[in-house]
Motif scaffolding. Structure first.
Motif, PDB file in Angstrom:
ATOM      1  N   LEU A  46      -1.721  12.869   6.955  1.00 34.11           N
ATOM      2  CA  LEU A  46      -3.137  13.196   7.175  1.00 34.11           C
ATOM      3  C   LEU A  46      -3.736  12.231   8.188  1.00 34.11           C
ATOM      4  O   LEU A  46      -3.579  11.015   8.067  1.00 34.11           O
ATOM      5  CB  LEU A  46      -3.896  13.098   5.848  1.00 34.11           C
ATOM      6  CG  LEU A  46      -5.424  13.124   5.885  1.00 34.11           C
ATOM      7  CD1 LEU A  46      -5.940  14.455   6.399  1.00 34.11           C
ATOM      8  CD2 LEU A  46      -5.999  12.829   4.503  1.00 34.11           C
ATOM      9  N   SER A  47      -4.395  12.782   9.179  1.00 36.61           N
ATOM     10  CA  SER A  47      -5.091  11.965  10.173  1.00 36.61           C
ATOM     11  C   SER A  47      -6.544  12.415  10.246  1.00 36.61           C
ATOM     12  O   SER A  47      -6.829  13.564  10.615  1.00 36.61           O
ATOM     13  CB  SER A  47      -4.417  12.110  11.545  1.00 36.61           C
ATOM     14  OG  SER A  47      -5.133  11.386  12.525  1.00 36.61           O
ATOM     15  N   ILE A  48      -7.465  11.541   9.863  1.00 40.28           N
ATOM     16  CA  ILE A  48      -8.899  11.853   9.894  1.00 40.28           C
ATOM     17  C   ILE A  48      -9.552  11.040  10.998  1.00 40.28           C
ATOM     18  O   ILE A  48      -9.488   9.805  11.002  1.00 40.28           O
ATOM     19  CB  ILE A  48      -9.557  11.542   8.538  1.00 40.28           C
ATOM     20  CG1 ILE A  48      -8.978  12.448   7.444  1.00 40.28           C
ATOM     21  CG2 ILE A  48     -11.072  11.719   8.620  1.00 40.28           C
ATOM     22  CD1 ILE A  48      -9.489  12.134   6.051  1.00 40.28           C
ATOM     23  N   ARG A  49     -10.151  11.731  11.930  1.00 37.50           N
ATOM     24  CA  ARG A  49     -10.882  11.073  13.028  1.00 37.50           C
ATOM     25  C   ARG A  49     -12.324  11.549  12.976  1.00 37.50           C
ATOM     26  O   ARG A  49     -12.590  12.736  13.152  1.00 37.50           O
ATOM     27  CB  ARG A  49     -10.239  11.400  14.374  1.00 37.50           C
ATOM     28  CG  ARG A  49     -10.910  10.743  15.565  1.00 37.50           C
ATOM     29  CD  ARG A  49     -10.106  10.935  16.825  1.00 37.50           C
ATOM     30  NE  ARG A  49      -8.790  10.318  16.724  1.00 37.50           N
ATOM     31  CZ  ARG A  49      -7.862  10.403  17.671  1.00 37.50           C
ATOM     32  NH1 ARG A  49      -8.112  11.091  18.782  1.00 37.50           N
ATOM     33  NH2 ARG A  49      -6.699   9.804  17.515  1.00 37.50           N
ATOM     34  N   TYR A 105      -6.463  -2.088   6.560  1.00 38.04           N
ATOM     35  CA  TYR A 105      -7.200  -1.943   7.810  1.00 38.04           C
ATOM     36  C   TYR A 105      -6.280  -2.290   8.984  1.00 38.04           C
ATOM     37  O   TYR A 105      -5.533  -3.274   8.942  1.00 38.04           O
ATOM     38  CB  TYR A 105      -8.430  -2.846   7.820  1.00 38.04           C
ATOM     39  CG  TYR A 105      -9.539  -2.335   6.925  1.00 38.04           C
ATOM     40  CD1 TYR A 105     -10.332  -1.260   7.306  1.00 38.04           C
ATOM     41  CD2 TYR A 105      -9.787  -2.912   5.680  1.00 38.04           C
ATOM     42  CE1 TYR A 105     -11.346  -0.774   6.482  1.00 38.04           C
ATOM     43  CE2 TYR A 105     -10.786  -2.438   4.841  1.00 38.04           C
ATOM     44  CZ  TYR A 105     -11.561  -1.365   5.255  1.00 38.04           C
ATOM     45  OH  TYR A 105     -12.548  -0.888   4.429  1.00 38.04           O
ATOM     46  N   LEU A 106      -6.349  -1.483  10.034  1.00 34.95           N
ATOM     47  CA  LEU A 106      -5.448  -1.647  11.168  1.00 34.95           C
ATOM     48  C   LEU A 106      -6.079  -2.438  12.297  1.00 34.95           C
ATOM     49  O   LEU A 106      -5.527  -2.503  13.391  1.00 34.95           O
ATOM     50  CB  LEU A 106      -5.002  -0.261  11.664  1.00 34.95           C
ATOM     51  CG  LEU A 106      -4.371   0.646  10.593  1.00 34.95           C
ATOM     52  CD1 LEU A 106      -3.954   1.979  11.200  1.00 34.95           C
ATOM     53  CD2 LEU A 106      -3.175  -0.038   9.942  1.00 34.95           C
ATOM     54  N   ALA A 132      -7.970   2.646   9.357  1.00 35.92           N
ATOM     55  CA  ALA A 132      -7.393   2.223   8.078  1.00 35.92           C
ATOM     56  C   ALA A 132      -6.324   3.217   7.643  1.00 35.92           C
ATOM     57  O   ALA A 132      -6.279   4.365   8.111  1.00 35.92           O
ATOM     58  CB  ALA A 132      -8.474   2.110   7.007  1.00 35.92           C
ATOM     59  N   GLN A 133      -5.473   2.759   6.741  1.00 41.07           N
ATOM     60  CA  GLN A 133      -4.397   3.605   6.233  1.00 41.07           C
ATOM     61  C   GLN A 133      -4.260   3.441   4.723  1.00 41.07           C
ATOM     62  O   GLN A 133      -4.378   2.330   4.200  1.00 41.07           O
ATOM     63  CB  GLN A 133      -3.075   3.264   6.915  1.00 41.07           C
ATOM     64  CG  GLN A 133      -1.959   4.261   6.649  1.00 41.07           C
ATOM     65  CD  GLN A 133      -0.728   3.958   7.477  1.00 41.07           C
ATOM     66  OE1 GLN A 133       0.095   3.114   7.115  1.00 41.07           O
ATOM     67  NE2 GLN A 133      -0.593   4.650   8.600  1.00 41.07           N
ATOM     68  N   ALA A 191      -2.286   8.734   4.696  1.00 44.45           N
ATOM     69  CA  ALA A 191      -3.522   9.082   5.405  1.00 44.45           C
ATOM     70  C   ALA A 191      -3.946   7.951   6.327  1.00 44.45           C
ATOM     71  O   ALA A 191      -3.962   6.782   5.928  1.00 44.45           O
ATOM     72  CB  ALA A 191      -4.630   9.384   4.402  1.00 44.45           C
ATOM     73  N   THR A 192      -4.286   8.310   7.560  1.00 41.79           N
ATOM     74  CA  THR A 192      -4.856   7.366   8.524  1.00 41.79           C
ATOM     75  C   THR A 192      -6.268   7.829   8.862  1.00 41.79           C
ATOM     76  O   THR A 192      -6.468   9.004   9.206  1.00 41.79           O
ATOM     77  CB  THR A 192      -4.001   7.301   9.798  1.00 41.79           C
ATOM     78  OG1 THR A 192      -2.670   6.925   9.451  1.00 41.79           O
ATOM     79  CG2 THR A 192      -4.569   6.278  10.766  1.00 41.79           C
TER      80      THR A 192
END
Length: 804
Positions: free
Chosen positions: A45-48, A227-228, A235-236, A205-206
């Motif tokens: 999952l990638s949420i932007r 947190y990245l 964050a992941q 998820a990212t």
């Protein structure tokens, strides 16, 4: 003859046919499991910002010595734009093509009959939120990974959270008297306890946002947030091992800022040679947060109709979490709050539905003390005793009633959404969209997003889902507040673009706006794009009580590339949702548009399907196809899966009604069958203290609210004294120089602010009625009353709460 294998993503019990089903259920539990080809499901999952991109991979392995064909049926959110489907077979990738559905089926059947490997992905014919994935001719020893990709907008919650839900629960859908040929929901599978499911599930998820991520919450166990970067813009998180499909996977994402209007422009595919190709031109996605001012309506009017699901599955808990409230109990409390919050002078009615339906009144009645009390008595006796989920007929009955002049219809629908033919229901609501607004509520895990979102979308209302620890009461009262808002009129969106550039709107015309609601619109930008530094402007205009308002957003016109064409596909989905009314019911003209847009942009619809044939195999698959059923889990105990759940009343031990019962015969209006069931005797005219305690237990808030009069006041009596924790003698002795109702009403308002402040969203409308009543009937001595009530109850509330 082709034998098949079926796989079902988490399904709850509901539509059981009468006769011997409990024994059959126990037999299935003890029958043991054969080898299951589906081994695992992995989700990335990638949420932007407020858009989610999802890649879901289904991993199969044939451990047997014969070829297999499998069918995997799974839920999808109604807003998901599925745009890619591919297979990796023994290390070789095969990309599926999106074709007209009948053609895709023909290619698949031809490949299977010629012993070639084939893969098919399609949307169910009767509901947009159910998909079926076929794997044909899986060779012995072969491994295949099927990956589907989709994008979707994320809804905004009242507290500012963005809500992502990965559906993991697919409830059996109730089948009415219509024909449902070729529905993938017809597939029958063994049932096993959650702990015996043979396939695993994982998710990573990212999340990223330029505004910064404050926190992430979930209803499932997740790893700690990683947190990245130091600025916390990325964050992941990962789902903990062992998820067993007992609930949908929900993420609530809180950004530091979410109410900033934005415009994103995405590059198209200039090489698309089709003159009117959907993907050729740049697309724009505009997000507004209209700042609609508070504007109390000078005259409150309306016809409020509450349509409440009373099917057997409403006796289940809202979720599997400990101490989760039964759906029917939450529904009863919600109806009490709604009835107490209605304004004097409006009209109302309550319908309960299952296999049959019941109305509180033959027609909508004017809201008064008498009609409210009569409705309240019937609410307290409500049970989940009406069988299946036959929602279409009561809707048609409601729409046949004549309109009440000066009182526009506001329809509130509460259901666990277990309906097979959702398109038929949505079309019925759509046909009546000009005469009403529809607010819908999906109750419990696995409620149909196609049904709940669809009926609200076509009728200018809002939709809510109640799962986990959500309170139906709060979400229903929030919708009522919106229904009571003054109408926002003359809504329009206009574009101010450089010469030679124009915008073609893809989103449906917006006719309704609500305070606190986000508005997203899509458009294609055609013509000559200006230099990089050029800007455009989009303007949202509307009127409220004769005053004009507008929100403008200026944006850069330089489009940005996106390999997934996210905005184009979201725009296509928005367009398809307005035109696509199912494989059967879409009009010929709309079907043509749906088919063209679907294939142009690669987003699946009811008229299309993804098909892939493995042409890398050097020789045909050998041997007959063999069936292997992949089991589905059960969420509730066998006791809840008895025949009574389908067409009859619940057993007394499972009944939520505390009153004495008498046996009677009820006839279903739709199946033409009669059955014995327990029916509550009529309630006594007045609600006694004992009955209040029986119905509501120790819930003093609901007890207090149930005692409020239609005009907003309370009586000073023993029922109120018990809730306030005082004796009636003490209350009477402390009455200032005022009538007892004024004293009782002030005490009740003080109690609400002192003891139920955290639930203010549920009682603020009825509390406002109380304050209004006090200002009308005790304005001259209000300050003295308030001061005396605060002192008497030893409360620390601020007297200013009584201001209007």
């Amino acid at each position: 003859m082709t034998l098949t294998c079926q796989c079902i993503f988490g399904i709850q019990p509901h539509a059981w046919q009468a006769g011997g089903l409990l024994l059959k259920f126990i037999h299935l539990l003890n029958s043991g499991l054969s080898s299951v080809p589906l081994k695992s499901i992995g989700v990335i999952l990638s949420i932007r910002e407020f858009v989610a991109g999802v890649s879901a991979t289904l991993n199969y392995e044939n451990e047997e010595k014969v070829p297999l064909e499998t069918f995997f049926v799974f839920p999808m959110d109604d807003d998901s734009a599925v745009y890619s489907f591919e297979a990796v077979v023994d290390g070789k990738k095969i990309k599926a093509e999106l074709q007209e559905k009948k053609k895709a089926h023909s290619i698949y059947e031809s490949a299977i009959s010629n012993r070639r490997q084939a893969f098919l992905l399609e949307e169910d014919k009767y509901s947009r939120d159910v998909f079926c994935c076929n794997v044909g001719n899986l060779n012995p020893g072969s491994k295949v990974a099927l990956t589907l990709k989709y994008v979707q907008e994320l809804p905004l919650e009242a507290d500012g959270a963005l809500r992502y839900v990965l559906p993991a629960v697919l409830n059996p859908r109730y089948r009415g008297s219509g024909s449902f040929e070729d529905s993938c929901l017809d597939m029958k599978t063994p049932i096993v306890p959650l702990e015996d499911l043979p396939y695993t599930f994982s998710m990573v998820a990212t999340i990223s946002s330029q505004h910064g991520i404050e926190r992430i919450q979930s209803n499932c166990p997740f790893s700690p947030i990683e947190y990245l970067g130091e600025d916390k813009t990325s964050a992941q998180v990962s789902l903990a091992e062992g998820h067993k499909f007992d609930r949908d996977v929900e993420l609530l994402i809180y950004y530091s800022e979410v109410h900033t209007p934005t415009v994103a422009v995405e590059m198209g595919q200039p090489k698309d040679n089709r003159v009117d190709g959907f993907m050729k031109d740049p697309s724009a996605m505009v997000c507004f947060y209209p700042n609609i001012p508070e504007a109390p309506s000078p005259v409150i009017c309306g016809e409020f109709v509450f349509l409440m699901d009373r099917s057997g599955s409403m006796q289940c808990p809202i979720s599997k979490q400990d101490q989760s409230q039964l759906r029917i109990e939450a529904a009863k409390e919600t109806l009490i709050l709604l009835l107490k919050s209605l304004p004097l002078g409006c009209y109302f009615n309550v319908y309960g539905f299952g296999s049959s339906y019941e109305a509180f009144f033959p027609n909508s009645v004017k809201y008064s003390q008498q009609t409210m009390e009569e409705a309240l008595k019937r609410v307290k006796l409500m049970q989940a005793d009406l069988g299946g989920t036959e929602i279409l007929t009561p809707l048609q009955i409601i729409y046949r009633e004549p309109s009440i002049e000066g009182h526009p219809l506001q329809l509130f629908v509460f259901t666990d959404g277990e309906v097979t033919d959702t398109f038929n229901v949505i079309n019925e609501v759509k046909r009546n969209r000009l005469r009403h607004r529809c607010f819908s509520f999906g109750i419990g895990e696995g409620a149909s997003t196609s049904l709940i979102k669809g009926i609200a979308r076509v009728a200018g209302g809002t939709s809510e889902f109640i799962t986990g620890k959500d309170r139906m009461q709060f979400k229903a009262l929030r919708a009522l507040k919106r229904a009571l808002q003054p109408a926002v009129d003359d809504v329009s969106v206009s574009w101010n673009l450089p010469h030679g550039l124009s915008a073609k709107m893809l989103s449906p015309e917006q006719t309704v706006l609500y305070k606190g609601q986000r508005l997203i619109v899509y458009a294609l930008l055609s013509g000559t794009m200006p230099p990089a530094e050029a800007t455009g402007e989009v303007d949202l205009k509307y009127t409220l009580q004769g005053k004009s308002f507008e929100n403008k957003v200026t944006f850069a016109l330089q489009p940005k590339p996106d390999d997934n064409f996210t905005i184009h596909r979201l725009a296509a989905k928005s367009f398809l949702q307005t035109k696509d009314m199912g494989f059967r019911d879409t009009s010929a003209k709309d079907k043509k548009d749906v088919l063209k847009i679907s294939i142009d942009c690669g987003v699946i619809s009811s008229q299309t399907a993804f098909i892939a044939v493995n042409k890398n195999l050097n020789k045909p698959v050998q041997g007959p196809l063999t069936r292997r059923d992949v089991p589905r889990p059960t969420l509730f105990s066998a006791a809840l899966m008895m025949p009574q759940y389908e067409g009859c009343a619940l057993p007394k031990a499972m009944s939520s009604c505390p009153l004495p019962t008498t046996q009677s015969t009820r006839t279903s209006r739709y199946k033409g069958t009669s059955y014995q069931q327990d029916v509550c005797r009529p309630c006594r005219p007045m609600v006694s203290k004992d009955l209040c305690a029986l119905v509501f237990g120790d819930n003093h808030l609901v007890q207090l609210i149930s005692l409020q009069n239609a005009d907003g006041s309370w009586y000073l009596d023993e029922n109120l004294a018990v809730i306030l924790g005082k004796s009636l003698e003490d209350l009477l002795a402390a009455v200032p120089d005022a009538d007892s109702s004024s004293w009782a009403t002030v005490l009740a308002v003080v109690w609400l602010h002192s003891n139920a402040k955290q639930m203010k969203g549920e009682w603020e409308l009825l509390e406002k009625k109380a304050r209004t009543w006090i200002h009308i009937h005790a304005a001259s001595i209000m300050q003295e009353l308030v001061k005396a009530a605060i002192a008497f109850t030893k409360s620390s509330v601020d007297p200013s709460i009584f201001a209007l």
